[in-house]
Design a protein around this motif. Structure first.
Motif, short mmCIF file in Angstrom:
data_model
loop_
_atom_site.label_atom_id
_atom_site.label_comp_id
_atom_site.label_asym_id
_atom_site.label_seq_id
_atom_site.Cartn_x
_atom_site.Cartn_y
_atom_site.Cartn_z
N ILE A 186 120.16 33.97 26.36
CA ILE A 186 119.18 33.41 25.43
C ILE A 186 118.19 34.51 25.10
N ARG A 244 113.73 31.34 22.54
CA ARG A 244 113.68 29.87 22.59
C ARG A 244 112.57 29.47 21.65
N HIS A 252 117.86 27.49 20.94
CA HIS A 252 118.14 28.77 21.60
C HIS A 252 118.81 29.68 20.59
#
Length: 87
Positions: free
Chosen positions: A3, A6, A80
């Protein structure tokens, strides 16, 4: 998939990705409970954007350098984002 960022998307358009000529691909995953809608600028609406349902992903490899904006059907949707860049 790592990721990279976010983002929380609400009922106002938010920029997910800025234009970047070094980006070769990206994946946007809707981790929220409501639909999100993607577009190429801040005028994206729930009626005009590309719909991504909860748990689904959207990816681009053909022309991934453009900016991407999102808006959600309900506030507080977690997104994400993973990008692949050329250095």
């Amino acid at each position: 998939m790592p990721i990279i960022s976010r983002v929380t998307v609400g009922t106002s358009a938010v920029q997910l990705l800025a234009a970047n000529g070094n980006r070769k691909a990206y994946v946007i995953v809707n981790r929220g409970t409501g639909n999100i809608f993607l577009g190429s600028n801040n005028s994206v609406l729930t009626t005009t954007g590309f719909q991504v349902e909860p748990g689904q992903a959207f990816s681009a490899e053909d022309d991934p350098s453009d900016e991407i904006w999102a808006i959600a059907s309900v506030a507080g949707q977690v997104i994400h984002i993973s990008e692949i860049m050329v250095v």
